[in-house]
Design an enzyme around this catalytic site. Structure first.
Site, PDB file in Angstrom:
ATOM      1  N   HIS A 193      11.548   1.536   1.072  1.00  0.00           N
ATOM      2  CA  HIS A 193      11.367   0.110   1.395  1.00  0.00           C
ATOM      3  C   HIS A 193      12.543  -0.395   2.230  1.00  0.00           C
ATOM      4  O   HIS A 193      12.633  -1.590   2.505  1.00  0.00           O
ATOM      5  CB  HIS A 193      11.362  -0.736   0.112  1.00  0.00           C
ATOM      6  CG  HIS A 193      10.130  -0.606  -0.733  1.00  0.00           C
ATOM      7  ND1 HIS A 193       8.865  -0.486  -0.215  1.00  0.00           N
ATOM      8  CD2 HIS A 193       9.975  -0.631  -2.086  1.00  0.00           C
ATOM      9  CE1 HIS A 193       7.994  -0.417  -1.221  1.00  0.00           C
ATOM     10  NE2 HIS A 193       8.641  -0.500  -2.355  1.00  0.00           N
TER      11      HIS A 193
ATOM     12  N   VAL B 236       1.972   3.235  -2.647  1.00  0.00           N
ATOM     13  CA  VAL B 236       1.475   4.296  -3.517  1.00  0.00           C
ATOM     14  C   VAL B 236       0.183   4.886  -2.947  1.00  0.00           C
ATOM     15  O   VAL B 236      -0.036   6.101  -2.991  1.00  0.00           O
ATOM     16  CB  VAL B 236       1.257   3.767  -4.955  1.00  0.00           C
ATOM     17  CG1 VAL B 236       0.645   4.838  -5.831  1.00  0.00           C
ATOM     18  CG2 VAL B 236       2.581   3.298  -5.542  1.00  0.00           C
TER      19      VAL B 236
ATOM     20  N   GLY C 155       0.814  -1.220   0.000  1.00  0.00           N
ATOM     21  CA  GLY C 155       0.000   0.000   0.000  1.00  0.00           C
ATOM     22  C   GLY C 155       0.846   1.267   0.000  1.00  0.00           C
ATOM     23  O   GLY C 155       0.412   2.311   0.488  1.00  0.00           O
TER      24      GLY C 155
ATOM     25  N   GLY D  54      -6.592  -4.445  -5.336  1.00  0.00           N
ATOM     26  CA  GLY D  54      -6.698  -3.638  -4.128  1.00  0.00           C
ATOM     27  C   GLY D  54      -7.645  -4.228  -3.100  1.00  0.00           C
ATOM     28  O   GLY D  54      -8.448  -3.510  -2.499  1.00  0.00           O
TER      29      GLY D  54
HETATM   30  P1  A3P Z   1      -2.891  -5.660  -5.476  1.00  0.00           P
HETATM   31  O1  A3P Z   1      -1.795  -6.092  -6.392  1.00  0.00           O
HETATM   32  O2  A3P Z   1      -3.275  -6.709  -4.480  1.00  0.00           O
HETATM   33  O3  A3P Z   1      -4.070  -5.128  -6.199  1.00  0.00           O
HETATM   34  P2  A3P Z   1       2.516  -0.845  -3.387  1.00  0.00           P
HETATM   35  O4  A3P Z   1       2.044   0.527  -3.706  1.00  0.00           O
HETATM   36  O5  A3P Z   1       3.148  -0.959  -2.034  1.00  0.00           O
HETATM   37  O6  A3P Z   1       3.372  -1.409  -4.479  1.00  0.00           O
HETATM   38  O7  A3P Z   1       1.219  -1.783  -3.262  1.00  0.00           O
HETATM   39  C1  A3P Z   1       0.459  -2.111  -4.401  1.00  0.00           C
HETATM   40  C2  A3P Z   1      -0.855  -2.729  -3.955  1.00  0.00           C
HETATM   41  O8  A3P Z   1      -1.664  -1.698  -3.359  1.00  0.00           O
HETATM   42  C3  A3P Z   1      -1.640  -3.292  -5.117  1.00  0.00           C
HETATM   43  O9  A3P Z   1      -2.315  -4.425  -4.585  1.00  0.00           O
HETATM   44  C4  A3P Z   1      -2.576  -2.139  -5.433  1.00  0.00           C
HETATM   45  O10 A3P Z   1      -3.732  -2.521  -6.134  1.00  0.00           O
HETATM   46  C5  A3P Z   1      -2.920  -1.680  -4.025  1.00  0.00           C
HETATM   47  N1  A3P Z   1      -3.495  -0.327  -3.993  1.00  0.00           N
HETATM   48  C6  A3P Z   1      -3.043   0.794  -4.593  1.00  0.00           C
HETATM   49  N2  A3P Z   1      -3.873   1.819  -4.372  1.00  0.00           N
HETATM   50  C7  A3P Z   1      -4.884   1.352  -3.612  1.00  0.00           C
HETATM   51  C8  A3P Z   1      -6.070   1.936  -3.057  1.00  0.00           C
HETATM   52  N3  A3P Z   1      -6.381   3.219  -3.249  1.00  0.00           N
HETATM   53  N4  A3P Z   1      -6.878   1.128  -2.324  1.00  0.00           N
HETATM   54  C9  A3P Z   1      -6.572  -0.161  -2.133  1.00  0.00           C
HETATM   55  N5  A3P Z   1      -5.487  -0.770  -2.630  1.00  0.00           N
HETATM   56  C10 A3P Z   1      -4.637  -0.020  -3.360  1.00  0.00           C
END
Ligand code: A3P
Length: 286
Positions: A98, A47, A45, A247
């Site tokens: 990270h 981003v 989560g 997500g």
């Molecule tokens: P999924 O691949 O399970 O969909 P990071 O930003 O740490 O790389 O994490 C990416 C994950 O956060 C992805 O998960 C992405 O879909 C999810 N994500 C990004 N924005 C989101 C939001 N607004 N609400 C819920 N999940 C979100």
């Protein structure tokens, strides 16, 4: 073999994103008390929370910078391939990282700045990373899910061993100014999570501003927001539907077999149960 991954000081990094010298230089990177660091294990989560921070600090105060990407608002500490000038950045500086605790700047380890650590249940982080790395060829090399899971369980992925990452940071919770959030609690009630973040940062939003942040940080809005779905513009390889994939909570159940899940548990559960967090594995647990 994995040509894009290299190991430095016990940690894995991607070839094109950072050099060993740059990682070393971060030890003496000067921290300000007003800095805010978002710390995550990949796919937890990041981003999403970068966008929340960006919205809290910048929406309503836009003065002609409306088009600034989230990645420029809350840049990576370690992946500074664009050589952004962090030293002359106005306060409060917002950063994402990270890095494991032991590799962040000395002054950050000593308790300067505010830190927000977002954790996600590791099975969902694994599945999310698997899909991401399958699509993005400059990540860990992926053959099949089984092999990738073994790499994850051995810590041979960016972020290293999930358990080490979260233990390393949570062990410091009394020495740091740190807020822990779970991806799952953000999913359950984003408004409460945003309020927690605001309280922690000492930011007072009006009701209207708060509603605005919550709405703009929703999955569906972010997927369409070109400032948030920057993956699309920066690499040209992933599109926003691939990054904003699902997500959801509990997606691992659609991927892992019972045997895989049991193997995962046999390696992770004992240490996970000692962590000071209760993880949600399933949407039905809410
Ligand atoms: P999924 O691949 O399970 O969909 P990071 O930003 O740490 O790389 O994490 C990416 C994950 O956060 C992805 O998960 C992405 O879909 C999810 N994500 C990004 N924005 C989101 C939001 N607004 N609400 C819920 N999940 C979100």
């Amino acid at each position: 073999s994995n040509k894009y991954l290299f190991k430095h000081k016990g940690s894995y990094f991607l070839q094109d994103t950072v050099t060993p010298e740059y990682i070393d230089s971060l030890e003496d990177f000067e921290i300000r008390d007003s800095d805010v660091f978002l710390v995550t294990f990949p796919k937890s989560g990041t981003v999403w929370t970068q966008n929340i921070l960006s919205l809290i600090y910048h929406e309503g105060h836009r003065n002609g910078t409306e088009d600034t990407n989230v990645i420029d608002r809350v840049p990576w500490l370690e992946y500074n391939v664009r050589k952004r000038d962090y030293v002359n950045r106005p306060s409060p500086r917002l950063f994402a990282t990270h890095l494991p605790y032991y590799l962040v700047p000395k002054e950050l380890r000593q308790g300067k700045a505010k830190i927000i650590y977002v954790a996600r249940n590791p099975k969902d982080a694994l599945v999310s990373r698997y899909h991401f790395s399958k699509l993005y060829f400059k990540n860990e090399k992926v053959e099949d899910f089984e092999t990738f899971m073994e790499m994850f369980l051995a810590g041979k992925v960016v972020g290293n061993l999930w358990l080490d990452h979260i233990e390393g940071w949570s062990a410091q919770r009394d020495n740091l100014n740190i807020l822990f959030l779970l991806y799952e609690e953000m999913k359950k009630d984003l408004r409460i999570s945003v309020l927690k973040i605001c309280n922690f940062l000492g930011k007072k939003l009006t009701e209207e501003e708060l509603n605005d942040v919550v709405e703009k940080a929703s999955f569906d809005k972010m997927r369409l927001d070109h400032r948030a779905n920057y993956i699309n513009t920066s690499s040209g390889i992933l599109n926003s539907n691939q990054f904003f994939r699902k997500g959801t909570v509990g997606e691992w159940k659609n991927m892992m077999t019972v045997a895989q899940s049991e193997r995962f548990d046999s390696i992770f559960m004992e240490r996970m149960e000692k962590l000071p967090f209760k993880f949600f594995w399933d949407i039905n647990e809410f």
